[in-house]
Write a protein that holds these residues in place. Structure first.
Motif, PDB file in Angstrom:
ATOM      1  N   SER A  48       0.851  -1.174   0.000  1.00  0.00           N
ATOM      2  CA  SER A  48       0.000   0.000   0.000  1.00  0.00           C
ATOM      3  C   SER A  48       0.894   1.234   0.000  1.00  0.00           C
ATOM      4  CB  SER A  48      -0.879  -0.016   1.254  1.00  0.00           C
ATOM      5  OG  SER A  48      -1.511   1.224   1.436  1.00  0.00           O
ATOM      6  N   ILE A  49       0.796   2.018  -1.067  1.00  0.00           N
ATOM      7  CA  ILE A  49       1.581   3.249  -1.180  1.00  0.00           C
ATOM      8  C   ILE A  49       0.804   4.205  -2.081  1.00  0.00           C
ATOM      9  CG2 ILE A  49       2.977   2.384  -3.115  1.00  0.00           C
ATOM     10  CD1 ILE A  49       5.346   3.957  -1.842  1.00  0.00           C
ATOM     11  N   VAL A  71       7.331  -6.384  -4.745  1.00  0.00           N
ATOM     12  CA  VAL A  71       5.906  -6.391  -4.407  1.00  0.00           C
ATOM     13  C   VAL A  71       5.137  -5.662  -5.503  1.00  0.00           C
ATOM     14  CG1 VAL A  71       6.302  -6.473  -1.911  1.00  0.00           C
ATOM     15  CG2 VAL A  71       6.071  -4.261  -3.049  1.00  0.00           C
ATOM     16  N   ARG A  72       3.823  -5.835  -5.473  1.00  0.00           N
ATOM     17  CA  ARG A  72       2.927  -5.170  -6.424  1.00  0.00           C
ATOM     18  C   ARG A  72       2.040  -4.208  -5.648  1.00  0.00           C
ATOM     19  NH1 ARG A  72      -2.185  -6.596  -8.538  1.00  0.00           N
ATOM     20  NH2 ARG A  72      -2.176  -8.400  -7.177  1.00  0.00           N
ATOM     21  N   VAL A  73       1.851  -2.991  -6.143  1.00  0.00           N
ATOM     22  CA  VAL A  73       1.022  -1.984  -5.488  1.00  0.00           C
ATOM     23  C   VAL A  73      -0.452  -2.317  -5.721  1.00  0.00           C
ATOM     24  CG1 VAL A  73       0.380   0.454  -5.404  1.00  0.00           C
ATOM     25  CG2 VAL A  73       2.769  -0.200  -5.725  1.00  0.00           C
ATOM     26  N   THR A  74      -1.188  -2.514  -4.633  1.00  0.00           N
ATOM     27  CA  THR A  74      -2.602  -2.866  -4.731  1.00  0.00           C
ATOM     28  C   THR A  74      -3.501  -2.005  -3.856  1.00  0.00           C
ATOM     29  OG1 THR A  74      -2.309  -4.505  -2.995  1.00  0.00           O
ATOM     30  CG2 THR A  74      -2.166  -5.294  -5.268  1.00  0.00           C
ATOM     31  N   ASP A  75      -2.920  -1.124  -3.053  1.00  0.00           N
ATOM     32  CA  ASP A  75      -3.729  -0.403  -2.068  1.00  0.00           C
ATOM     33  C   ASP A  75      -3.171   0.997  -1.854  1.00  0.00           C
ATOM     34  OD1 ASP A  75      -5.796  -0.099  -0.266  1.00  0.00           O
ATOM     35  OD2 ASP A  75      -4.898  -1.327   1.303  1.00  0.00           O
ATOM     36  N   ARG A  76      -3.960   1.831  -1.205  1.00  0.00           N
ATOM     37  CA  ARG A  76      -3.563   3.178  -0.825  1.00  0.00           C
ATOM     38  C   ARG A  76      -3.558   3.255   0.701  1.00  0.00           C
ATOM     39  NH1 ARG A  76      -1.503   3.676  -5.345  1.00  0.00           N
ATOM     40  NH2 ARG A  76      -2.762   4.320  -7.080  1.00  0.00           N
ATOM     41  N   PRO A  77      -2.614   4.007   1.282  1.00  0.00           N
ATOM     42  CA  PRO A  77      -2.562   4.088   2.743  1.00  0.00           C
ATOM     43  C   PRO A  77      -3.704   4.932   3.294  1.00  0.00           C
ATOM     44  CG  PRO A  77      -0.911   5.503   1.771  1.00  0.00           C
ATOM     45  CD  PRO A  77      -1.541   4.740   0.640  1.00  0.00           C
ATOM     46  N   GLY A  78      -4.034   4.671   4.544  1.00  0.00           N
ATOM     47  CA  GLY A  78      -5.056   5.460   5.225  1.00  0.00           C
ATOM     48  C   GLY A  78      -4.518   6.835   5.587  1.00  0.00           C
ATOM     49  N   PRO A  79      -5.393   7.732   6.018  1.00  0.00           N
ATOM     50  CA  PRO A  79      -4.963   9.104   6.301  1.00  0.00           C
ATOM     51  C   PRO A  79      -4.056   9.229   7.521  1.00  0.00           C
ATOM     52  CG  PRO A  79      -7.258   8.793   6.900  1.00  0.00           C
ATOM     53  CD  PRO A  79      -6.823   7.542   6.201  1.00  0.00           C
ATOM     54  N   LYS A  80      -4.077   8.252   8.427  1.00  0.00           N
ATOM     55  CA  LYS A  80      -3.274   8.363   9.645  1.00  0.00           C
ATOM     56  C   LYS A  80      -2.065   7.436   9.643  1.00  0.00           C
ATOM     57  CE  LYS A  80      -7.111   9.907  12.432  1.00  0.00           C
ATOM     58  NZ  LYS A  80      -7.911   9.705  13.616  1.00  0.00           N
ATOM     59  N   THR A  81      -1.625   7.011   8.480  1.00  0.00           N
ATOM     60  CA  THR A  81      -0.487   6.107   8.383  1.00  0.00           C
ATOM     61  C   THR A  81       0.814   6.886   8.553  1.00  0.00           C
ATOM     62  OG1 THR A  81      -1.705   4.700   6.882  1.00  0.00           O
ATOM     63  CG2 THR A  81       0.662   4.427   6.904  1.00  0.00           C
TER      64      THR A  81
END
Length: 152
Positions: A48-49, A71-81
């Protein structure tokens, strides 16, 4: 001319590498939907990036022990990461920071993905469409449910 070519090549290389902290998904996320629509699977080598398109392949190197994976990018980080990148448990184990919980890593782009959708998984609906979808309004030409709440 040679100086321009050198600076352009150096600038492109500098943009494809980043350093920062990495963390990993807790077990709470297993089975939850990621930003690309897939479910979180702790056995996959995914990440997640927010700064790369989906399906980008990244090479991650743990700067403490020089372990490297892709790795493969599949997600976005949450606002509080607090981390620059979050990986699955399998990726954290291969990088050797499962016990520590975090690691200082270097990220390098191997292959840039072409899936630039961000936020397209959730459809943008009007307030009326959202209320209709959750049962608050009847479809056009149909009688509303007696349990539906009234319109404002």
């Amino acid at each position: 001319m040679l100086v321009l070519l050198f600076s352009a090549a150096f600038g492109a290389a500098a943009q494809s590498r980043k350093e920062g902290n990495a963390g990993f998904y807790s077990d709470w996320f297993v089975g939850k939907t990621m930003a690309n629509g897939q479910l979180v699977d702790q056995d996959d080598l995914t990440a997640s990036i927010g700064s790369y398109p989906f399906d980008t392949k990244l090479r991650i190197t743990n700067l403490d022990n020089d372990e490297t994976i892709e790795v493969r990018v599949t997600d976005r980080p949450g606002p509080k990461t607090n981390e620059m990148i979050v990986v699955t448990r399998a990726a954290a184990e291969e990088l050797g920071f499962l016990d520590a919980g975090r690691a200082r890593v270097e990220i390098e782009v191997v292959e840039l993905g072409n899936d630039h959708r961000y936020g397209e998984v959730a459809q943008k609906l009007s307030v009326r469409q959202k209320r209709h979808k959750r049962g608050g309004l009847a479809e056009p030409g149909k009688k509303p449910s007696p349990f539906a709440y009234s319109e404002p």
